[in-house]
Enzyme design. Structure first.
Site, PDB file in Angstrom:
ATOM      1  CD  GLU A   1       1.109  -4.063   5.686  1.00 22.62           C
ATOM      2  OE1 GLU A   1       1.820  -3.374   6.463  1.00 22.62           O
ATOM      3  OE2 GLU A   1       0.089  -3.623   5.112  1.00 22.62           O
TER       4      GLU A   1
ATOM      5  CG  HIS B   1      -0.368  -0.052   2.550  1.00 24.07           C
ATOM      6  ND1 HIS B   1       0.033   1.068   3.232  1.00 24.07           N
ATOM      7  CD2 HIS B   1      -0.096  -1.094   3.366  1.00 24.07           C
ATOM      8  CE1 HIS B   1       0.502   0.718   4.424  1.00 24.07           C
ATOM      9  NE2 HIS B   1       0.456  -0.600   4.536  1.00 24.07           N
TER      10      HIS B   1
ATOM     11  CD  GLU C   1      -3.110  -2.024   5.281  1.00 22.75           C
ATOM     12  OE1 GLU C   1      -3.242  -3.051   5.943  1.00 22.75           O
ATOM     13  OE2 GLU C   1      -2.671  -0.968   5.778  1.00 22.75           O
ATOM     14  CD  GLU C   2      -1.666   1.929   7.506  1.00 18.29           C
ATOM     15  OE1 GLU C   2      -2.422   1.525   8.403  1.00 18.29           O
ATOM     16  OE2 GLU C   2      -0.473   1.605   7.417  1.00 18.29           O
TER      17      GLU C   2
ATOM     18  CG  HIS D   1       0.462   2.880  12.452  1.00 19.81           C
ATOM     19  ND1 HIS D   1      -0.857   2.489  12.449  1.00 19.81           N
ATOM     20  CD2 HIS D   1       0.954   2.421  11.280  1.00 19.81           C
ATOM     21  CE1 HIS D   1      -1.141   1.827  11.348  1.00 19.81           C
ATOM     22  NE2 HIS D   1      -0.045   1.763  10.620  1.00 19.81           N
TER      23      HIS D   1
ATOM     24  CG  ASP E   1      -2.927   3.734   2.442  1.00 18.18           C
ATOM     25  OD1 ASP E   1      -2.318   2.738   2.010  1.00 18.18           O
ATOM     26  OD2 ASP E   1      -3.870   3.648   3.253  1.00 18.18           O
TER      27      ASP E   1
ATOM     28  CG  ASP F   1       2.634   0.203   7.938  1.00 13.35           C
ATOM     29  OD1 ASP F   1       2.426  -0.367   6.855  1.00 13.35           O
ATOM     30  OD2 ASP F   1       1.773   0.294   8.824  1.00 13.35           O
TER      31      ASP F   1
HETATM   32 ZN   LIG Z   1       0.926  -1.413   6.438  1.00 15.45          ZN
END
Ligand SMILES: [Zn+2]
Length: 405
Positions: free
Chosen positions: A191, A95, A162-163, A378, A97, A128
């Site tokens: 991931e 992903h 995805e997030e 994150h 995003d 990520d």
């Molecule tokens: Zn991810």
């Protein structure tokens, strides 16, 4: 600077907060198209989500353009145009995003201005998962260039949602793949799977996830007149206690025991003397293949019946459990490549949150997840070891060699 590192930095500099892509996917097609990949953007209606599907095959039977005649006779949201992806068919999934940076003042450097300090690459998405996006793309480019006669089809699938809620994302693409009869045998999700040491974990499956939104009805009233009320908060507490105490299963060789957690509990209006007439509970199960959503729902209904609780419940199944064979070609190829390039013997497990792999697995695809260390994802000052990027690229490329040569 290595190609993968340069590309990762380019991607981090593009501010692609969910569901924005901010031009990331165009950068990736810009690398794959010149070496013969057929790139297409898949979008569902007016949703802002972008999905990139890039496919390549050395097989003369392959067709990724679609038949214009079939296209014409099958108008609608899907091409249904007779695409052909000869097997073995391997797809990398990622992903573009990222989650928002939060308080940017808390970052040591601008989250969207990638920098390397003490060998670590800093920036939102560094772990990520823009470093993996870069590694997957460069591995694919290198592989098709170095092995022009490889067998089957290889591809890259990227989403920009995805997030977030995945609307218009991989669930849509999975439907599209089904309509086009394009069923990948193998899917590698980049991931960040490593925890303490790079290479220590390969995810070979995931637990399922189901959320319940519960509204319990009672009768509101003054606490001084208890015989006139039916306290919804008490009922909610009883139900939670019953669900917490309920033993679901012991797990199995591949999966930990299924688990239950309350994520929200709401009742009352803040007044000291009013008993609440309704109570809202949100809860979630992470479940292994010994459970099914229906089994869990039946269990829940039984508990409510036993306790004499009247409630409305809305269930959301976020994903079903899946597992790839420990002895399968894909898991073995990944394990061998990780050991050869890192010297670390990876643990094969199914721990952690869900990923987009859950939408691809139902196509009959074997799915594994492998990527860099996830310790800072994150978080403020998200980072990844810059030297790991080339190792990751080499691992992905070696897996392709094992599956396609
Ligand atoms: Zn991810």
């Amino acid at each position: 600077m290595s190609d993968t590192l340069e590309l990762a930095k380019k991607l981090i500099s593009l501010k692609s907060v969910t569901p924005e892509d901010a031009g990331c996917q165009e950068v990736l097609s810009g690398i794959l198209e010149p070496v013969g990949f057929k790139c297409r953007t898949l979008r569902e209606g007016m949703y802002p989500t972008f999905n990139l599907l890039a496919l390549h095959s050395a097989d003369p039977q392959a067709s990724f353009e679609g038949d214009p005649a079939l296209l014409k006779s099958n108008p609608g949201p899907y091409d249904a145009s007779g695409l052909k992806a000869p097997g073995p068919f391997t797809i990398f999934l990622g992903h573009t995003d990222v989650v928002g940076p939060g308080d940017t003042a808390a970052w040591t450097s601008d989250p969207f201005d990638p920098v390397i300090r003490d060998g670590m690459l800093y920036g939102r998405g560094a772990a990520d998962m823009k470093s993996s996006d870069a590694a997957m793309t460069i591995a694919l480019r290198n592989f098709v260039t170095r092995h022009p006669d490889y067998k089957g089809t290889v591809g890259l699938l990227m989403t920009s949602n995805e997030e977030g809620d995945a609307v218009g994302g991989i669930p849509y693409v999975a439907e599209w793949l089904k309509k086009e009869k394009l069923y990948p045998q193998y899917c590698i999700v980049g991931e960040p799977s490593s925890s303490g040491k790079f290479g220590d974990t390969i995810k070979i499956g995931r637990r399922g996830s189901m959320t319940a939104h519960i509204t319990i009805n009672g009768k509101q009233g003054h606490v001084a007149y208890p015989h006139q009320i039916d306290n919804a908060a008490h009922k909610g507490a009883q139900l939670i206690a019953a669900l917490v105490e309920h033993h679901l299963d012991d797990g199995n060789e591949d999966f930990p025991p299924s688990s239950f957690n309350v994520t929200n509990f709401n009742a009352g209006m803040g007044a000291e003397n009013v008993a609440p007439g309704t109570c809202q509970i949100m809860c979630n199960w992470r479940f292994n293949p010994l459970q099914t959503p229906v089994k869990l729902q039946r269990m829940m209904e039984k508990k409510m019946e036993q306790l004499g609780i009247y409630a409305t419940v809305r269930y959301v199944v976020n994903g079903l459990p899946f597992i790839s064979s420990r002895d399968g070609l894909l898991v073995n190829a990944m394990r061998d490549a990780v050991i050869a390039n890192t010297g670390v013997t990876p643990d094969l497990n199914t721990l952690g949150g869900t990923s987009d792999g859950r939408f691809i697995a139902p196509l009959g695809t074997e799915v594994v997840e492998f990527g860099p260390i996830n310790a800072t994802i994150h978080q403020v000052n998200e980072n990844v070891c810059a030297a790991d990027l080339d190792t990751l690229t080499a691992i992905y490329e070696q897996v392709l060699e094992k599956l396609h040569l």
